[in-house]
Write a protein that holds these residues in place. Structure first.
Motif, PDB file in Angstrom:
ATOM      1  N   CYS A 211       0.796  -1.229   0.000  1.00 45.20           N
ATOM      2  CA  CYS A 211       0.000   0.000   0.000  1.00 45.20           C
ATOM      3  C   CYS A 211       0.830   1.282   0.000  1.00 45.20           C
ATOM      4  CB  CYS A 211      -0.950   0.010   1.189  1.00 45.20           C
ATOM      5  SG  CYS A 211      -0.124   0.238   2.788  1.00 45.20           S
ATOM      6  N   ARG A 212       2.085   1.223   0.415  1.00 45.38           N
ATOM      7  CA  ARG A 212       2.980   2.372   0.528  1.00 45.38           C
ATOM      8  C   ARG A 212       2.528   3.397   1.575  1.00 45.38           C
ATOM      9  NH1 ARG A 212       3.005   1.065  -4.851  1.00 45.38           N
ATOM     10  NH2 ARG A 212       5.047   0.728  -5.778  1.00 45.38           N
ATOM     11  N   GLY A 213       1.579   3.007   2.434  1.00 48.38           N
ATOM     12  CA  GLY A 213       1.049   3.940   3.418  1.00 48.38           C
ATOM     13  C   GLY A 213       1.121   3.458   4.854  1.00 48.38           C
ATOM     14  N   GLY A 214       1.832   2.384   5.116  1.00 48.22           N
ATOM     15  CA  GLY A 214       1.998   1.903   6.483  1.00 48.22           C
ATOM     16  C   GLY A 214       0.912   0.980   6.982  1.00 48.22           C
ATOM     17  N   GLY A 215       0.006   0.537   6.090  1.00 50.04           N
ATOM     18  CA  GLY A 215      -1.117  -0.271   6.540  1.00 50.04           C
ATOM     19  C   GLY A 215      -1.038  -1.751   6.246  1.00 50.04           C
ATOM     20  N   CYS A 216      -0.239  -2.165   5.269  1.00 47.34           N
ATOM     21  CA  CYS A 216      -0.272  -3.575   4.863  1.00 47.34           C
ATOM     22  C   CYS A 216       0.836  -4.427   5.482  1.00 47.34           C
ATOM     23  CB  CYS A 216      -0.221  -3.693   3.345  1.00 47.34           C
ATOM     24  SG  CYS A 216       1.371  -3.266   2.621  1.00 47.34           S
ATOM     25  N   GLY A 217       1.951  -3.828   5.857  1.00 50.38           N
ATOM     26  CA  GLY A 217       3.040  -4.575   6.483  1.00 50.38           C
ATOM     27  C   GLY A 217       3.954  -5.312   5.530  1.00 50.38           C
TER      28      GLY A 217
ATOM     29  N   MET B 295       2.315   3.876  11.350  1.00 53.16           N
ATOM     30  CA  MET B 295       2.343   2.496  10.863  1.00 53.16           C
ATOM     31  C   MET B 295       1.252   1.695  11.560  1.00 53.16           C
ATOM     32  SD  MET B 295       6.343   1.445  10.967  1.00 53.16           S
ATOM     33  CE  MET B 295       7.289   2.756  11.666  1.00 53.16           C
ATOM     34  N   SER B 296       0.755   0.677  10.880  1.00 55.60           N
ATOM     35  CA  SER B 296      -0.235  -0.222  11.470  1.00 55.60           C
ATOM     36  C   SER B 296       0.353  -0.937  12.677  1.00 55.60           C
ATOM     37  CB  SER B 296      -0.677  -1.255  10.433  1.00 55.60           C
ATOM     38  OG  SER B 296      -1.387  -2.298  11.055  1.00 55.60           O
ATOM     39  N   LYS B 297      -0.317  -0.836  13.821  1.00 55.30           N
ATOM     40  CA  LYS B 297       0.144  -1.532  15.023  1.00 55.30           C
ATOM     41  C   LYS B 297      -0.084  -3.030  14.923  1.00 55.30           C
ATOM     42  CE  LYS B 297      -0.177   2.384  18.072  1.00 55.30           C
ATOM     43  NZ  LYS B 297      -0.841   3.010  19.197  1.00 55.30           N
ATOM     44  N   VAL B 298      -0.918  -3.459  13.995  1.00 57.50           N
ATOM     45  CA  VAL B 298      -1.123  -4.887  13.755  1.00 57.50           C
ATOM     46  C   VAL B 298       0.158  -5.492  13.179  1.00 57.50           C
ATOM     47  CG1 VAL B 298      -2.385  -6.575  12.356  1.00 57.50           C
ATOM     48  CG2 VAL B 298      -3.605  -4.680  13.444  1.00 57.50           C
ATOM     49  N   HIS B 299       0.773  -4.780  12.234  1.00 53.31           N
ATOM     50  CA  HIS B 299       1.975  -5.283  11.566  1.00 53.31           C
ATOM     51  C   HIS B 299       3.255  -4.901  12.297  1.00 53.31           C
ATOM     52  CE1 HIS B 299      -0.482  -6.673   8.309  1.00 53.31           C
ATOM     53  NE2 HIS B 299      -1.011  -5.465   8.188  1.00 53.31           N
ATOM     54  N   VAL B 300       3.227  -3.784  13.009  1.00 49.79           N
ATOM     55  CA  VAL B 300       4.402  -3.332  13.750  1.00 49.79           C
ATOM     56  C   VAL B 300       3.957  -2.889  15.147  1.00 49.79           C
ATOM     57  CG1 VAL B 300       6.422  -1.829  13.747  1.00 49.79           C
ATOM     58  CG2 VAL B 300       5.430  -2.523  11.580  1.00 49.79           C
TER      59      VAL B 300
ATOM     60  N   LEU C 242       8.379  -0.327   8.950  1.00 53.63           N
ATOM     61  CA  LEU C 242       7.991  -0.443   7.548  1.00 53.63           C
ATOM     62  C   LEU C 242       8.816   0.547   6.727  1.00 53.63           C
ATOM     63  CD1 LEU C 242       4.120  -0.718   7.962  1.00 53.63           C
ATOM     64  CD2 LEU C 242       5.816  -2.545   7.846  1.00 53.63           C
ATOM     65  N   ALA C 243       9.434   0.058   5.663  1.00 54.56           N
ATOM     66  CA  ALA C 243      10.314   0.894   4.840  1.00 54.56           C
ATOM     67  C   ALA C 243       9.580   2.089   4.247  1.00 54.56           C
ATOM     68  CB  ALA C 243      10.945   0.054   3.731  1.00 54.56           C
ATOM     69  N   CYS C 244       8.275   1.951   4.039  1.00 52.88           N
ATOM     70  CA  CYS C 244       7.497   3.046   3.449  1.00 52.88           C
ATOM     71  C   CYS C 244       7.252   4.182   4.426  1.00 52.88           C
ATOM     72  CB  CYS C 244       6.157   2.533   2.919  1.00 52.88           C
ATOM     73  SG  CYS C 244       5.012   1.969   4.204  1.00 52.88           S
TER      74      CYS C 244
END
Length: 111
Positions: free
Chosen positions: A40-46, A62-67, A78-80
């Motif tokens: 997604c390039r927006g911090g949501g997909c991980g 960033m999404s707290k689910v993924h990070v 997340l690199a994005c």
């Protein structure tokens, strides 16, 4: 590129430059590198999760689910959504969910 930060990917030894205010993922893409999957390039997909081993950076949302916070404290980001403030050493890893996908089997019912 004197104002750019040097980013080194530890496993491959690949080095690239990232401008101040530019995300690490954007710098990778502009230089034709495919170190991580892109979503997604927006911090949501991980998808673009990396580990920062050394250096200073700012984080965007960033999404707290993924990070989760405990992962972020260990340098997992997340690199994005990270923006270097100094030269960085990072580690790119394949997505954990890619391995099981390669091992999937199909079962057909027989009558």
């Amino acid at each position: 590129m004197s104002s750019a930060f040097e980013i080194t990917e530890q496993c491959s030894g690949t080095q690239f430059y990232c401008e101040p205010g530019q995300s690490v993922l954007k710098a990778m893409e502009q230089q034709g590198l495919k170190c991580v999957p892109v979503g997604c390039r927006g911090g949501g997909c991980g998808f673009c999760k990396i580990t920062v081993l050394s250096g200073d950076y700012e984080c965007g949302k960033m999404s707290k689910v993924h990070v989760p916070p405990e992962s972020r404290e260990c340098g997992e980001v997340l690199a994005c959504r990270i923006y270097p403030l100094s030269n960085l050493t990072i580690e790119c890893r394949p997505r954990e969910s890619e391995e099981p996908a390669k091992q999937q089997t199909t079962t057909k019912s027989m009558r």
